[in-house]
Structures are given as structure tokens and as C-alpha cells.
Design a protein around this motif. Structure first.
Motif, PDB file in Angstrom:
ATOM      1  N   PHE A 175     -49.323 -26.433  22.425  1.00  0.00           N
ATOM      2  CA  PHE A 175     -50.223 -25.638  21.582  1.00  0.00           C
ATOM      3  C   PHE A 175     -51.144 -26.556  20.781  1.00  0.00           C
ATOM      4  N   LEU A 176     -52.438 -26.416  20.995  1.00  0.00           N
ATOM      5  CA  LEU A 176     -53.428 -27.145  20.209  1.00  0.00           C
ATOM      6  C   LEU A 176     -54.050 -26.161  19.228  1.00  0.00           C
ATOM      7  N   GLY A 177     -53.649 -26.271  17.977  1.00  0.00           N
ATOM      8  CA  GLY A 177     -54.130 -25.353  16.946  1.00  0.00           C
ATOM      9  C   GLY A 177     -55.517 -25.752  16.473  1.00  0.00           C
ATOM     10  N   LEU A 178     -56.404 -24.767  16.380  1.00  0.00           N
ATOM     11  CA  LEU A 178     -57.796 -25.032  16.020  1.00  0.00           C
ATOM     12  C   LEU A 178     -58.181 -24.246  14.788  1.00  0.00           C
TER      13      LEU A 178
END
Lengths: 339, 339
Positions: free
Chosen positions: A104-107
Motif C-alpha cells: 500500500f502506497l498511501g498518498l
């Protein structure tokens, strides 16, 4: 291969594509002009959940599963999910996506998040860092109103410049373009923050207009393209006030978008009949418009080139209370038809 | 070139490097064991600002300028700044960085944000998408306490499992490694969310332990490396409770870190004398430790290989109030000496 062109723009030679895309929306959005474009309309905007926040999470989860199903890709095949939303600490994304077991790459890009996630997903696939990425975001009228403005029960009046946060989520599953004919990502311009000195949290269109204008000018300068090279230059979401202001700013730079211009916040609702004042907003607004109407047209060749410019107002209730202005940001993603 | 190895890990053949790095901290951190490592210690943790939030922003801005100065790089030469923080809507990053006029990629990873920004910055440089990136994050005891827990004036008691949010910021300026001998980024494993069912917002170490363990196992499996191949496997920040728990979880997977293990939250304070209970935490804790002590050792060859595993507790006061558990996330960045 990724090629930097000009100061700010990246071009993707391989054109990563959206192998699947989906949009789910609430009742009000399902009564708007794009109703037939959406994959699912929830008459119950709580989706049977206990809280609006849990409903928004559920909406985001559904958008991902629908987009994956349409691409015939399982969650286990996805290398990264790139997501964010408007709620404190990206609540909707975290609790919507935690069960997927995908890195998961949180933006965070406020309402520009769909362009940020789409652009980064394209970059990851183009660079070979990922085979498959899911780009997703959401917003919900009730979660956003009570967090950013007033409790809904208070019934606060909205001024004419205010925008209506869309209850919606959109997801695109990005893969190498060798696999088929989905809408492609040809390039991206990640934007700088532009602060117009706007301090009115009910006039986000004005706060974002400068950033949108700057990113469009950067993209056109970097690529040597003209507005008429695109079927549509699509901001998301400036609403009527911000759209007018942005076009004034562009005129000063001798850029006239003319009939090639549209705004997701003006496409998703009928302003005459739906009481949304200046138009729609929220991460989910542009996500749902792009991951339905726009990508449907690109997929069939009904449009060839679209410049999607996601716009965000970078504020929180606290920053407004502390007297800060509202910087804007805009990220541009060049979407292309395979045909 | 970026090479995917195993299911979750990316290796960077060119080893992008930190051409400059800097850490700035508050008074309490300046009284801790790493005092001499930091570039600047602010005796006034308000930095002369009106609010703590403005102080945190100012701290982040200073960290970027110091790191750029040390790399002899101007803001105009930076292609992207990658940043995020703990405060709602990434307030500290937005208002700390808006004047830089650098394309801004907003991130959210809670206390794992430094690893996320460092890993993505490495990826952007390795892929050729960027020539220079700045990775930065921050936290502030006073901004975090009043947002996540209680107003400071309330004087709420902290349980033994609680961690002390560091007042700190760290920045690394990442460029291709051809330019010199700075600490290098050899690879990255972006993590999945792992939910241990922990609901106690005062026990974040436990909430993050599962994610840290999973990411370390993923990285070791993917690369075939063993803990003894690293001078240090460094989590940031589990504190004492989370560190113990993570090592128990790793033992079940037959992974023993032994003397190769350290935690930023245990390095930054002296638990015996500084009243920080389980240790330090906050985005700025691992950012400041990595962008000073760790990178200083890598730069001089005092350490050869460090696996930095940034850990984040994905929660907000609202999610806790709504009865949600606290998912954890951990991103691993393989840092290498040029010597």
C-alpha cells in the motif's frame, strides 16, 4: 522508458494502460447526467454500514474489486495499490483496502489524488517496478462535510461559491499496454503548490485555479502541444467559479482552451436541478468521472487524447482557523486511446 | 535499472545516493544520546512561531534547506519533493514546503513516511524519472499529542506502552550515485497493511509489530539475505514494547535479528532518564535518526549495510472512537555504504 521532457513533464513510451476501471457512486450522483456511465449506484449512501466513514471505505473497496474483476485480475496479482482520500489520516483508503493484502502506497493530494495515483501507477508500470497497480480514491459528502465544515445536523448554509463533495469512488487497474486496448497513460506532469492567498474554505475553486493554470501551462510548454491537440482538457474539480477563474489566468498566458475544456465537477451534476451551487468536488468526483465516462470514451476511440488535470485544495479546518491561506496543487495525466 | 526480485522487493542497480541529508530536532531530542549527530537543535520548540503546527512546518523547511545546502543543490534543481506527516491533511509538509516551488508528491504512511518517501525517491531517480528528489518528513510532540490524544493542558497520564512523539524533521536529497560517495539506496520493499486487532491508541508499538515482522520476512525471503548480512536492521519506531513483540513474531518464522537489531525510537532517547516510557515515535523520529546518525555512519563506511524498516500505525482519533482496530504498515529501504 520514461523520458523527461521540458522542466516538469514525464513521457511514457510504452503507454501503460487501464486494463480495468470502475466507478461507484451515491444516490445524488446516480441522479446526475452521468448516471448511465457508473458501474454501481448506491441508493443507501451508508451502504448498510454503521458510519459514513465505514461506508466510504466500503465504497472504495467495491471500486477496487469491480475494476479488478473487469480486468480479470485477482488482488494477488497486484503489486501496489496507490490510494488516498480527504479524511484525516487517509481513513477511507486504509480501512477500505486493508483486507486486500496488497503493498500500500498511501498518498495525499486532496481532490487531486486520482491524478496523483494514476500518474504514479503509470510511472511504476512504465519503469518496470510493477507489473500491475491499482489507483483508487474516494470521497463522501457526509464524511467530508462534518470533517471540513459543519456537522450535517447543523444545517449550515452554503454560499454560491461552495462545491458539493461527491459521494463516489473510482479505481483504475494499470498494466503494461501489451495486454490489450484499454485507455493508456502517455505522460504526467506532477504539479507545484500555488498559493493564491485565498482564505475562504467555501471557495476552493478559486484556491485551486492558479495551480491548475500553472500545471496546464507547464505541460503545454514542456510538450509543445496545443489545447486543440486534445479532445478534452479536463480539470477535476474546479466547479464553475474555479473554472472561470482558471480560464482567465490561462488567457493571460495566451492559452485558450475554448470548447476543449471540461471540469469533472461540472460534468457529474446538473447545476440547474441538483442544488450543488458551484459544482462537484472531492477526490471521488474526478475519480468516478475519469474511471467511467472518460475512460469509456477512450476505450472505444470516442476520444483520442484527454489531459486530465486533478486539482486539490490543501487545507484542513485547523489551518483555516490558524489564518493560513489555502495552497492549491494540480497534477496532469495525459490519457490516450489505443485507437 | 529496477529489478523486481521475489514477490515484494525492488533492487536498484545504480544505487541512487543521498547527496545531502540533514536532521533538526527539538530540545528534548537534543538532550538525548544522539545530540551530537543532529544538524540543529531548537531550544525553543515553537521556533518563534505562533503555533506548534507552524513550528513543525518551519522545522521541515529548515531540514530541506540544510540537506540541499550540504549537497550544494538549489531548490530549482530538485525535480520532486516527497513528503508527508502525521497532522491532518499533511499540514506540516504543505505549509513547510509550499514556498519551495518544487513539484510536490504528498504521501501518507504515518510514522513509516520517511521509509516511503526515501524508497519512492530512490525509485524515481533509479528509473530516470527524476534527477534529484528530496525526501522529507517531520513530527512534533505538541502537534501530535493534541491531535491524537489530549490537549497538552489536560495533563493526561501516559501508560507504560505509550511512545513519545519526537519533535524532529529529517531530509535526504537523492541523486544518481555517479556524483559521489554518499549513502546509497540499494532496494526497497513496500509493505502491506497488517492488522493485529490492537485497539489501544496508546500501544502503537504492538499495532505495528506485525507489519514490521512481515516486511522484514518478505525482504529476507525475496533477496535471500540473512540478518547477519546487515550491520543493522533498524525499525522506526516500535519502541520497547513493539520491538520485543516483533522479535517474538520473527522467532516464529525462524528469523533471529540478535545484536543486528536496533529501533529509532530506542536510539533517540535515554529511556532511563528522559521519561519517554516505551520510546520515541512520530515520522520525525526515524527521519532524524536515519538522516543523521545512520547516514553519517554509512557515509564514512562505519556501517556497510543497513535495512531501515519504517513502521506506521494507521489510525486517527475518529477510527479509534468508531471502534476500529489499528492496522500497521512497514516499508523497508536497504541503505548501503559506497565504501
Amino acid at each position: 522508458m520514461i523520458t523527461r521532457t521540458g522542466r516538469y513533464t514525464l513521457l511514457f513510451d510504452q503507454h501503460p494502460m487501464a486494463a480495468g476501471f470502475a466507478a461507484v457512486v451515491g444516490k445524488k450522483e446516480g441522479e446526475g447526467p452521468l448516471a448511465r456511465q457508473f458501474d454501481k449506484i448506491f441508493e443507501d449512501t451508508k451502504l448498510g454500514q454503521e458510519t459514513w466513514e465505514k461506508a466510504e471505505s466500503a465504497m472504495q473497496e467495491q471500486a477496487v474489486h469491480l475494476a479488478l474483476d473487469k480486468a480479470s485480475i485477482s488482488p494477488q496479482q497486484v503489486d501496489y495499490v496507490l490510494a488516498g482520500d480527504l479524511i484525516n489520516q487517509c481513513t477511507s483508503s486504509i480501512f477500505g483496502l486493508r483486507s486486500l493484502d496488497i503493498p500500500f502506497l498511501g498518498l495525499f493530494g486532496a481532490c487531486s489524488t486520482m491524478a496523483l495515483s494514476l500518474g504514479l501507477a503509470g510511472l511504476l508500470v512504465e519503469s518496470g517496478a510493477a507489473g500491475t497497480c491499482a489507483a483508487v480514491t474516494s470521497s463522501h459528502f457526509c464524511t467530508a462535510e462534518r470533517q471540513f465544515r459543519f456537522p450535517l445536523e447543523y444545517g449550515g448554509q452554503r454560499p454560491p461559491t461552495s462545491q458539493w463533495t461527491a459521494t463516489a469512488s473510482g479505481c483504475a487497474v494499470i498494466t503494461p499496454s501489451t495486454n490489450g486496448g484499454g485507455p493508456q497513460i502517455a505522460g504526467v506532469t506532477f504539479g507545484r503548490m500555488v498559493d493564491m492567498g485565498i482564505k475562504d474554505a467555501n471557495n476552493m475553486g478559486a484556491a485551486m485555479a492558479g495551480a491548475a493554470s500553472a500545471t496546464i501551462v507547464d505541460f503545454l510548454n514542456d510538450t509543445g502541444k496545443k489545447p486543440e491537440d486534445f479532445d478534452m482538457i479536463l480539470t477535476g474539480d474546479l466547479g464553475q467559479v474555479g473554472s472561470d477563474l482558471m480560464q482567465q489566468l490561462l488567457s493571460r498566458e495566451n492559452v485558450e482552451l475554448g470548447t476543449h475544456y471540461a471540469d469533472c465537477g461540472l460534468l457529474i451534476y446538473d447545476r440547474q436541478t441538483q442544488d450543488v451551487h458551484a459544482g462537484g468536488s472531492g477526490c471521488g468526483c474526478s475519480a468516478a468521472v475519469v474511471c467511467s465516462y472518460i475512460m469509456n470514451l477512450l476505450k472505444t476511440g470516442g476520444m483520442k487524447n484527454v489531459l486530465f488535470v486533478g486539482t486539490g485544495a490543501l487545507m484542513s479546518p485547523m489551518t483555516v482557523q490558524q489564518g493560513e491561506s489555502i495552497p492549491g496543487i494540480a497534477h496532469a495525466v495525459w490519457l490516450k486511446s489505443a485507437y
